[in-house]
Scaffold this motif. Structure first.
Motif, short mmCIF file in Angstrom:
data_model
loop_
_atom_site.label_atom_id
_atom_site.label_comp_id
_atom_site.label_asym_id
_atom_site.label_seq_id
_atom_site.Cartn_x
_atom_site.Cartn_y
_atom_site.Cartn_z
N GLY A 69 69.49 93.42 139.02
CA GLY A 69 68.18 92.82 139.26
C GLY A 69 67.30 92.94 138.05
O GLY A 69 66.43 92.12 137.81
N ASP B 203 67.26 92.68 134.15
CA ASP B 203 68.13 92.16 133.09
C ASP B 203 67.93 92.88 131.77
O ASP B 203 67.52 92.29 130.79
N THR C 270 58.91 103.08 152.24
CA THR C 270 59.51 102.11 153.16
C THR C 270 60.07 102.79 154.41
O THR C 270 60.38 102.11 155.38
N TRP D 225 59.24 96.80 146.52
CA TRP D 225 59.95 98.03 146.16
C TRP D 225 60.82 97.82 144.91
O TRP D 225 60.76 98.58 143.96
N TYR D 226 61.61 96.77 144.96
CA TYR D 226 62.61 96.57 143.90
C TYR D 226 61.97 96.31 142.54
O TYR D 226 62.45 96.79 141.52
N ARG E 82 60.63 99.48 141.03
CA ARG E 82 61.69 100.31 140.47
C ARG E 82 62.14 99.76 139.10
O ARG E 82 62.34 100.51 138.16
N MET E 83 62.28 98.44 139.03
CA MET E 83 62.73 97.84 137.77
C MET E 83 61.72 98.07 136.66
O MET E 83 62.08 98.33 135.52
N MET E 84 60.42 97.97 137.00
CA MET E 84 59.40 98.22 135.99
C MET E 84 59.47 99.67 135.51
O MET E 84 59.28 99.94 134.33
N GLU F 298 62.15 101.52 135.34
CA GLU F 298 63.30 101.61 134.42
C GLU F 298 62.92 101.07 133.05
O GLU F 298 63.27 101.65 132.02
N PRO G 75 62.84 90.78 134.89
CA PRO G 75 63.53 90.86 136.17
C PRO G 75 64.55 89.73 136.25
O PRO G 75 64.28 88.63 135.79
N GLY G 76 65.70 90.04 136.79
CA GLY G 76 66.74 89.01 136.91
C GLY G 76 66.40 88.06 138.04
O GLY G 76 65.24 87.79 138.31
N HIS G 77 67.42 87.58 138.70
CA HIS G 77 67.18 86.63 139.78
C HIS G 77 66.44 87.32 140.92
O HIS G 77 66.71 88.46 141.25
N PHE H 187 65.38 88.68 144.31
CA PHE H 187 66.01 89.05 145.58
C PHE H 187 65.03 89.90 146.36
O PHE H 187 64.13 90.52 145.78
N ASN H 188 65.19 89.93 147.62
CA ASN H 188 64.36 90.79 148.45
C ASN H 188 65.06 90.94 149.80
O ASN H 188 66.02 90.23 150.11
N SER H 189 64.59 91.89 150.57
CA SER H 189 65.18 92.04 151.89
C SER H 189 64.16 92.70 152.80
O SER H 189 63.18 93.28 152.34
N ALA H 190 64.39 92.59 154.08
CA ALA H 190 63.49 93.18 155.07
C ALA H 190 64.26 93.24 156.38
O ALA H 190 65.40 92.79 156.47
#
Lengths: 534, 447
Positions: free
Chosen positions: A522, A524, B42, B296-297, B300-302, B304, B319-321, B323-326
């Motif tokens: 996620g 890149d 969460t 959330w995602y 986390r990426m930020m 990293e 950020p890549g493609h 995505f999300n979920s719930a």
């Protein structure tokens, strides 16, 4: 529906109450004939026989009175023998709490039982097992409506006293441990419960029921009732349904019915799915001898047992992970997955317990292997098993201490009795030598892993909380790493409780099974560049 | 030794701290007033529902922080003095830093409703909200009814929580259908049904007018703006979205809009001050993404990313493609790529729903080139790697459908719906796509 559930609960509690109370009722009356039969096999001391005839035979005694009298007289007899100038050692009665009651006292108490239960075994069966099973089925059956639409409904587990080490949990704990202590060491107090399944035993094998038959029957009954609970709780989850059905089938058919039917045909009692080293007595001299004496059938059993351990187990673990055994076939696993399911969240996930776990389980495996090696050595070297081999110990000493410490205390009393305190796989996680053996294969040479779904984990912790083996599943999932752990029994519940669909049990190619990730999917970041930085 | 101070112990701040520790030996301090240890926000709902204890929501054991030399300070930051590189804490302590990461997250939106600060009115964001809920809605005797205002993810979670304790819930949603600004009509309708199936009183297309108080300053009832209807209740959940929690930044020289403004490297206008997570606002949106993403995602990426920059490896946030979920009560949801609530000019859509009403997929693809744009999956788990790869390689929707078995992430023995989905697609689009058998080789081969 709520009413039906409560009726079920009450019926089931009545069944349990009668079952428990029956230990304290009924009397024993030892007839001359019963006594002579028993004494001719068990004692050589004339002192004992004479005194016992006076004090015991023809008297109306409770099981407790009878048992204590036997032990008292045995002690007196020993004193008498020892006071003589030349001690007749064969007339000394060895008294050890974990052996004497079940081997010495129990047969006489069993044979001399009288009272209402003895007269009404069928009706008593209905009052105990009948009510408990019926009540249990109603209690769990009502959940079909009460739980609402299918889906994970762990609502209130940590707020309920029974499932969060509250008072009810402690009561269950005391009850379980108490029952195991009686079953393994003092079956002389379980005569009425044992008689309740006498009819079933007679119709299956033609024999009178023993405490082990009672245990086997209870095991099947408990698993069936709790399997119904599993079917309802996980009715949206085919993996859980199929798995529960299969493990129930193996318990009822392979661990219970087939061995009894074998006995009915005068063959040795044999559980075809019970592999060494879990079945630690498989290579004991008495077992090997009894199998060999039993002709083709016995030889087949012996060969089957060896193939099961050496070929089938590792090959199956290679392809499917050890779950095929632990969660689909094994009896201990079967009880843990049904009766134990409500307690699964209680297993500790701390790093400390993982450390303890690895020392303990591998220690037991080493112990079992050494014991077996020694047993086989004495067997082939034709050394009598009671003869000292080294350090003042005989093969028999090692076998019996393993049987006591591991076979009875660890796997039984602690393994199951402690469900309400330590979670439902205490034995499988900390003690089972077969789990340790399969775990080694699973960790290093298997196609099985729990896959995590890219970067989708939200670290909520449901997976770790509901892992009965105490694996911190989340710590892998949040790193996007596959879970390759020797303790995983593949129950599939981490995957079931995950609210984001992150976990899946998979048997893929071995390559890429272990996949440490630097940065999660996620984001890149240039991975190559990152690697060069290192 | 350089001192990195992180404000906020949510996923963004903690991820940054962990990665900085992985990459360097710097001194790290995390300041938070909410809890002493990091927990998974969460998972708050599961504590109330009794699935977990608070302990279970902590991803790291308490010894983890001292072992990794990450200092935790429980305090609230009042203001930032960027000239002297100093933080003023609310207990009037002052605290110096060399580099500062603002990861203060968000706070629930309140739109100036009358009565919004009464007792029994709460958001569902902080650990303190949970404690307040436990106080005002421990069971259905104390709380006869709860009203939830705001039809988003937190709203439905709060509804599920209260429902798990058999507390009647009225759920006010401003849109004409649940979360319809994000979900297309079909999905939104499906979730409406799920809410109703769980006996939650769903009111669509209505707004809150006011919250009325009893004589003790506690919630008594609410009034609906459109109908004037008054609903008696003991608890009101305000879940109309969140906004960046940056009040303490406003007085400093750090530039902010709705959130703290950052460039692609997550740097603010002030040197050595960074912002990540819910409270960071991109000066220019990345691709089709929004400038603020309270997810959330992405947090986390930020975390990293900023750790790389701080440890001497300047890295842009890419950020890549998407995505999300719930999870909507019992229906799991995953999305990969873009499926907008309203199809755009170039888009064609394909929707499949299972007859049980609990499973669906919605595909979005280019009308002409057939390039795959995105998928919404409900009640069927999908493999993240698969869609990430498909999107990167700009595969067609036909490729996606052919390989749907590879994409499936449902547990073993689950029923598969690929055939049904593909034949419906073939019928609708006059194609002749054949499903390929699942291949481990394809699944596990890294691009």
């Amino acid at each position: 529906m709520k009413v039906i559930k409560n009726i079920g609960l009450v019926l089931s509690l009545i069944g349990f109450a009668i079952f428990t109370a029956s230990m304290f009722i009924g009397t024993n009356n030892v007839s001359e004939e019963t006594f002579n039969n028993w004494a001719s096999q068990k004692v050589k001391s004339e002192f004992f026989i004479e005194k016992a005839k006076q004090d015991i035979v023809g008297k109306e005694l409770t099981a407790y009175q009878l048992s204590s009298k036997i032990i008292d007289i045995a002690k007196q007899s020993n004193e008498f023998q020892k006071s003589k100038d030349e001690i007749a050692w064969e007339k000394i009665i060895h008294i050890k709490w974990n052996k004497t009651y079940k081997d010495f006292v129990y047969p006489l108490v069993r044979a001399s039982a009288t009272g209402w239960v003895v007269q009404n075994q069928g009706f008593f069966f209905f009052l105990t097992f009948g009510l408990a099973i019926l009540g249990g089925l109603l209690f769990f059956g009502a959940d079909y409506q009460l739980l609402g639409p299918p889906g994970i409904k762990n609502n209130g587990i940590f707020q309920h006293s029974a499932t969060n080490r509250g008072i009810l949990g402690m009561v269950a704990f005391v009850f379980f441990v108490g029952f195991y202590m009686l079953l393994y060491f003092f079956p002389n107090y379980l005569i009425n419960p044992i008689l309740s399944v006498n009819g079933v035993s007679k119709s299956l094998s033609g024999n009178e029921s023993s405490q082990w038959f009672l245990y086997g029957f209870m095991y099947c009954a408990v698993m069936t009732v709790f399997a119904v609970r599993m079917f309802i709780k996980y009715r949206h989850n085919n993996y859980q349904i199929v798995r529960t059905l299969v493990v129930l089938f193996f318990q009822i058919a392979f661990a219970f019915l087939i061995p009894e039917i074998l006995v009915a045909f005068n063959k040795p009692w044999f559980d075809f799915k019970n592999a060494w080293p879990l079945n630690y007595s498989f290579f004991f001299d008495w077992n090997i001898n009894s199998l060999i004496e039993n002709g083709n059938m016995g030889i087949f059993m012996l060969v089957w047992g060896i193939i099961l351990t050496l070929v089938i187990i590792p090959v199956m673990v290679y392809f499917y992970g050890k779950r095929w055994y632990c969660s689909w076939v094994c009896g201990c696993g079967g009880l843990a997955e049904t009766l134990g399911d409500p307690y699964r969240q209680l297993s500790s996930k701390s790093l400390f317990s993982w450390k303890v776990e690895r020392w303990l389980i591998h220690g037991v495996l080493v112990f079992a292997t050494l014991m077996t090696a020694l047993t086989l050595y004495t067997y082939f070297a034709e050394i009598e098993s009671w003869k000292e081999v080294a350090f003042g110990l005989s093969a028999y000493d090692i076998q019996s201490s393993y049987g006591f410490l591991i076979g009875s205390i660890f796997s039984g009393v602690i393994g199951t009795g402690f469900y309400p305190i330590l979670g439902n796989r205490v034995w499988c996680r900390f003690g089972c030598p077969l789990a340790a053996y399969m775990g080694l294969v699973q960790r290093f040479k298997s196609r099985f892993r729990i896959t995590t779904n890219g970067g989708q984990c939200i670290s909520c912790g449901n997976c770790s909380t509901y892992c009965e083996q105490g694996i911190d599943v989340r710590s892998y999932a949040q790193k996007g790493e596959n879970i390759v752990r020797s303790s995983c029994v593949g129950c599939g519940v981490c995957s079931a409780v995950c609210p984001r669909g992150v976990l899946k049990l998979e048997n893929g190619p071995e390559k890429g099974r272990i996949n440490p990730t630097q940065v999660l999917l996620g984001n890149d970041v240039d991975l190559l560049e990152l690697m060069n930085e290192k | 030794m350089e001192h990195i101070v992180i404000i906020g112990n949510g996923v963004s701040g903690v991820t940054a701290a962990r990665h900085i520790r992985k990459l360097s030996d710097k001194k790290i301090t995390i300041i938070s007033s909410e809890t002493s240890h990091f927990f998974s926000r969460t998972a708050l709902m599961y504590i109330y529902m009794g699935h977990m204890k608070f302990e279970n929501t902590k991803p790291y054991e308490d010894w983890f922080w001292s072992k990794n030399r990450i200092e935790l300070k429980q305090a609230r930051v009042a203001s930032i003095d960027t000239k002297n590189k100093n933080l003023n804490l609310e207990n009037s302590e002052s605290f110096s830093y060399d580099k500062l990461i603002i990861a203060a997250g968000s706070k629930p939106n309140k739109f100036g409703w009358s009565g919004q600060d009464l007792n029994g009115v709460m958001g569902m964001y902080h650990k303190q909200d949970l404690e307040s809920l436990e106080k005002y809605a421990p069971n259905n005797k104390v709380c006869k009814r709860a009203v939830i205002v705001g039809g988003g993810l937190i709203g439905i979670e709060l509804a599920e929580m209260l429902h798990s304790r058999n507390i009647p819930v009225t759920f006010l949603v401003r849109e004409k259908s649940f979360w319809n600004g994000v979900l297309p009509d079909q999905e939104s309708e499906m979730i409406n049904q799920e809410i109703i199936d769980n006996h939650i009183d769903l009111r669509l297309g209505v707004n809150l007018k006011e919250i009325k108080s009893d004589e003790k300053g506690q919630v008594k009832s609410i009034v609906i703006a459109e109908t004037g209807e008054e609903i008696e209740c003991n608890v009101v959940g305000l879940t109309a979205g969140v906004s960046p929690n940056i009040k303490f930044v406003k007085s400093s020289e750090i530039e902010s809009n709705r959130g703290v403004l950052v460039n692609r490297s997550l740097e603010t206008n002030i040197k050595d001050v960074y912002a990540i997570g819910d409270c960071a606002e991109q000066r220019e949106a990345i691709g089709q993404r929004r400038p603020i993403e309270a997810v959330w995602y992405t947090g986390r990426m930020m975390g990293e990313t900023v750790a790389q920059t701080i440890c001497g490896n300047p890295t842009e946030y890419r950020p890549g493609h998407w995505f999300n979920s719930a999870k909507f009560i019992d229906i799991e949801y995953q999305t990969y790529g873009w499926v907008w609530a309203k199809p755009r000019e170039n888009e064609a859509r394909f929707f499949w729903k299972h007859k049980d009403g609990k499973k669906a997929i919605h595909l979005s693809f280019d009308k002409d080139s057939k390039e795959f744009i995105g998928i919404n999956a409900f009640g069927i788990r999908m493999r993240h790697e698969f869609f990430d790869k498909v999107l990167t390689e700009k595969k067609s929707v036909i490729h996606v459908l052919q390989h749907l078995a590879d994409a499936n992430f449902d547990p073993e023995f689950y029923k598969q719906y690929e055939q049904e989905i593909i034949s419906k697609f073939n019928k609708a689009h006059g194609t002749n796509i054949q499903a390929k058998k699942k291949s481990w080789k394809r699944i596990f081969s890294k691009a």
